[in-house]
Scaffold this motif. Sequence first.
Motif, mmCIF file in Angstrom:
data_model
loop_
_atom_site.group_PDB
_atom_site.id
_atom_site.type_symbol
_atom_site.label_atom_id
_atom_site.label_comp_id
_atom_site.label_asym_id
_atom_site.label_seq_id
_atom_site.Cartn_x
_atom_site.Cartn_y
_atom_site.Cartn_z
ATOM 1 N N ARG A 117 0.825 -1.197 0.000
ATOM 2 C CA ARG A 117 0.000 0.000 0.000
ATOM 3 C C ARG A 117 0.870 1.263 0.000
ATOM 4 O O ARG A 117 0.880 2.025 0.966
ATOM 5 C CB ARG A 117 -0.952 0.008 1.211
ATOM 6 N N PRO A 118 1.621 1.492 -1.079
ATOM 7 C CA PRO A 118 2.483 2.688 -1.162
ATOM 8 C C PRO A 118 1.643 3.964 -1.119
ATOM 9 O O PRO A 118 0.525 4.009 -1.632
ATOM 10 C CB PRO A 118 3.186 2.523 -2.512
ATOM 11 N N LYS A 119 2.220 5.016 -0.535
ATOM 12 C CA LYS A 119 1.461 6.253 -0.355
ATOM 13 C C LYS A 119 1.256 7.026 -1.653
ATOM 14 O O LYS A 119 0.287 7.766 -1.779
ATOM 15 C CB LYS A 119 2.167 7.161 0.668
ATOM 16 N N ASN A 120 2.174 6.900 -2.602
ATOM 17 C CA ASN A 120 2.035 7.630 -3.858
ATOM 18 C C ASN A 120 2.656 6.828 -4.997
ATOM 19 O O ASN A 120 3.261 5.767 -4.783
ATOM 20 C CB ASN A 120 2.642 9.035 -3.742
ATOM 21 N N VAL A 121 2.498 7.348 -6.211
ATOM 22 C CA VAL A 121 2.979 6.633 -7.385
ATOM 23 C C VAL A 121 4.500 6.488 -7.353
ATOM 24 O O VAL A 121 5.043 5.454 -7.750
ATOM 25 C CB VAL A 121 2.530 7.352 -8.681
ATOM 26 N N PHE A 122 5.199 7.515 -6.859
ATOM 27 C CA PHE A 122 6.659 7.419 -6.800
ATOM 28 C C PHE A 122 7.094 6.209 -5.968
ATOM 29 O O PHE A 122 7.954 5.431 -6.386
ATOM 30 C CB PHE A 122 7.273 8.682 -6.213
ATOM 31 N N ALA A 173 -13.043 -0.085 -0.945
ATOM 32 C CA ALA A 173 -12.309 1.079 -0.435
ATOM 33 C C ALA A 173 -12.548 2.333 -1.264
ATOM 34 O O ALA A 173 -12.248 3.441 -0.813
ATOM 35 C CB ALA A 173 -10.814 0.774 -0.380
ATOM 36 N N LEU A 174 -13.126 2.176 -2.485
ATOM 37 C CA LEU A 174 -13.379 3.329 -3.352
ATOM 38 C C LEU A 174 -14.822 3.819 -3.279
ATOM 39 O O LEU A 174 -15.190 4.759 -4.000
ATOM 40 C CB LEU A 174 -13.036 2.975 -4.802
ATOM 41 N N ASP A 175 -15.643 3.208 -2.425
ATOM 42 C CA ASP A 175 -17.063 3.565 -2.359
ATOM 43 C C ASP A 175 -17.286 5.047 -2.066
ATOM 44 O O ASP A 175 -18.239 5.653 -2.571
ATOM 45 C CB ASP A 175 -17.786 2.715 -1.304
ATOM 46 N N LYS A 176 -16.411 5.624 -1.241
ATOM 47 C CA LYS A 176 -16.588 7.024 -0.859
ATOM 48 C C LYS A 176 -15.757 7.985 -1.706
ATOM 49 O O LYS A 176 -15.793 9.194 -1.484
ATOM 50 C CB LYS A 176 -16.240 7.204 0.616
ATOM 51 N N ASN A 194 -3.410 -0.920 -6.372
ATOM 52 C CA ASN A 194 -3.466 0.387 -5.716
ATOM 53 C C ASN A 194 -3.959 1.427 -6.706
ATOM 54 O O ASN A 194 -3.585 1.403 -7.884
ATOM 55 C CB ASN A 194 -2.086 0.782 -5.179
ATOM 56 N N VAL A 195 -4.798 2.339 -6.209
ATOM 57 C CA VAL A 195 -5.418 3.351 -7.061
ATOM 58 C C VAL A 195 -5.024 4.734 -6.546
ATOM 59 O O VAL A 195 -5.249 5.042 -5.366
ATOM 60 C CB VAL A 195 -6.951 3.197 -7.077
ATOM 61 N N PHE A 196 -4.452 5.544 -7.425
ATOM 62 C CA PHE A 196 -3.955 6.863 -7.042
ATOM 63 C C PHE A 196 -4.732 7.962 -7.763
ATOM 64 O O PHE A 196 -5.280 7.749 -8.849
ATOM 65 C CB PHE A 196 -2.467 6.989 -7.382
ATOM 66 N N THR A 197 -4.738 9.132 -7.151
ATOM 67 C CA THR A 197 -5.284 10.297 -7.834
ATOM 68 C C THR A 197 -4.496 10.540 -9.119
ATOM 69 O O THR A 197 -3.389 10.025 -9.284
ATOM 70 C CB THR A 197 -5.200 11.529 -6.926
ATOM 71 N N LEU A 250 -5.801 6.184 -2.990
ATOM 72 C CA LEU A 250 -7.210 6.168 -2.589
ATOM 73 C C LEU A 250 -7.601 4.889 -1.864
ATOM 74 O O LEU A 250 -8.679 4.818 -1.277
ATOM 75 C CB LEU A 250 -8.103 6.350 -3.825
ATOM 76 N N ILE A 251 -6.721 3.894 -1.887
ATOM 77 C CA ILE A 251 -7.020 2.608 -1.252
ATOM 78 C C ILE A 251 -6.611 2.596 0.221
ATOM 79 O O ILE A 251 -7.209 1.896 1.036
ATOM 80 C CB ILE A 251 -6.298 1.453 -1.984
ATOM 81 N N ARG A 252 -5.598 3.393 0.581
ATOM 82 C CA ARG A 252 -5.089 3.375 1.954
ATOM 83 C C ARG A 252 -6.162 3.840 2.926
ATOM 84 O O ARG A 252 -6.810 4.846 2.722
ATOM 85 C CB ARG A 252 -3.856 4.274 2.097
ATOM 86 N N SER A 253 -6.310 3.107 4.019
ATOM 87 C CA SER A 253 -7.298 3.439 5.045
ATOM 88 C C SER A 253 -6.605 4.023 6.265
ATOM 89 O O SER A 253 -5.382 4.072 6.346
ATOM 90 C CB SER A 253 -8.062 2.182 5.464
ATOM 91 N N ASP A 254 -7.398 4.451 7.248
ATOM 92 C CA ASP A 254 -6.832 4.983 8.490
ATOM 93 C C ASP A 254 -5.945 3.952 9.183
ATOM 94 O O ASP A 254 -4.978 4.289 9.845
ATOM 95 C CB ASP A 254 -7.941 5.434 9.430
ATOM 96 N N ALA A 255 -6.295 2.680 9.028
ATOM 97 C CA ALA A 255 -5.519 1.608 9.677
ATOM 98 C C ALA A 255 -4.078 1.619 9.189
ATOM 99 O O ALA A 255 -3.143 1.413 9.949
ATOM 100 C CB ALA A 255 -6.159 0.250 9.411
ATOM 101 N N TYR A 256 -3.885 1.875 7.895
ATOM 102 C CA TYR A 256 -2.519 1.933 7.353
ATOM 103 C C TYR A 256 -1.777 3.153 7.909
ATOM 104 O O TYR A 256 -0.605 3.087 8.237
ATOM 105 C CB TYR A 256 -2.562 2.005 5.831
#
Length: 320
Positions: free
Chosen positions: A182-187, A219-222, A301-304, A311-317
């Motif tokens: 679950r990387p934070k960004n595309v980089f 995870a993309l519902d919202k 993983n889905v990024f802006t 957009l997939i990372r949750s608060d748990a991560y």
Amino acid sequence: MKPQTAAGVGLLVYLSGPGKNKPPTGSGRRERISIGMVFQNYAIFPNLSVRDNVAFGLKNRKVDKAEIKKRTDEFLNLMQIMQYADRMPNQLSGGQQQRIALARALVISPDVLLMDEPLSNLDAKLRVEMRSVIRHTQKSVGITTVYVTHDQEEAMAISDRIAVMKDGVIQHVGTPRDIYQRPKNVFVATFIGRTNIVNAHVKDGIITFADGYHEHIDALDKAAEQDVRCSIRPEEFIICKDGTDGIHGTVQECTYLGLNTHYTIDTDQGDSVEIVEESSIGEGLKKGEKVLLKVKKEKINVFTKDGGTNLIRSDAYEKQ
């Protein structure tokens, strides 16, 4: 897409110690911290024997001779170089010299061990061997270690936590599993491991790829309706020979590597993706063969669109 390497890019690997090494309290009091250092070029003394190299720091600290011998013997044995104790460094291999450097850094019982790309001068087989030695040794002695490397596999293999940096700015700090899955960004996604970046569209929790192929991801519902960039690692594709649902593509290259087979597939939209599958008994896919591609939706993983937010990372991560 290949992992990136550049002058401003790197990995800081953190291997946790026993907990005695706490940060300064902020009281304003200056504190002395004992630091061990292992350099990229070993930096061992060519005019000293293996034993004298390891004992150098203890002699500088004017430790009792009996204690010097005891501790030197301990780390010569730990690093499995006791049999070379009376040899000179130029009589040893690169791996053996790196063991000397590591023993010399550890014998002084430092509060923190710093390692600056210590395996970059070794060949591939020795690197694998030495990273196991470093991991085992660090766990045995329990010293907090900061390890700098450009080798992503090396970082994943030895670390408790990793910091990925770009141009001096930390992009993501986390466990190897967190950063890979679950990387934070595309980089970060493209820097750690291999991945394919594919354009898609999200609406009402459904991600739609080329040819109308779509999957629902909870995870993309919202997430707001938007164009996105999707990171799909080679092992996260599913190749289908039959059916009508999927991304249409044509096999361009097949490389059999025993356990796995690597494919390069060109989609009908002009993207080229790398896919890894476990090798099957018998013949695999052939160049020019038409296929359909699906994804393992729980892993991608889905990024802006700008690649800055996953957009997939949750608060748990984020709380890891």
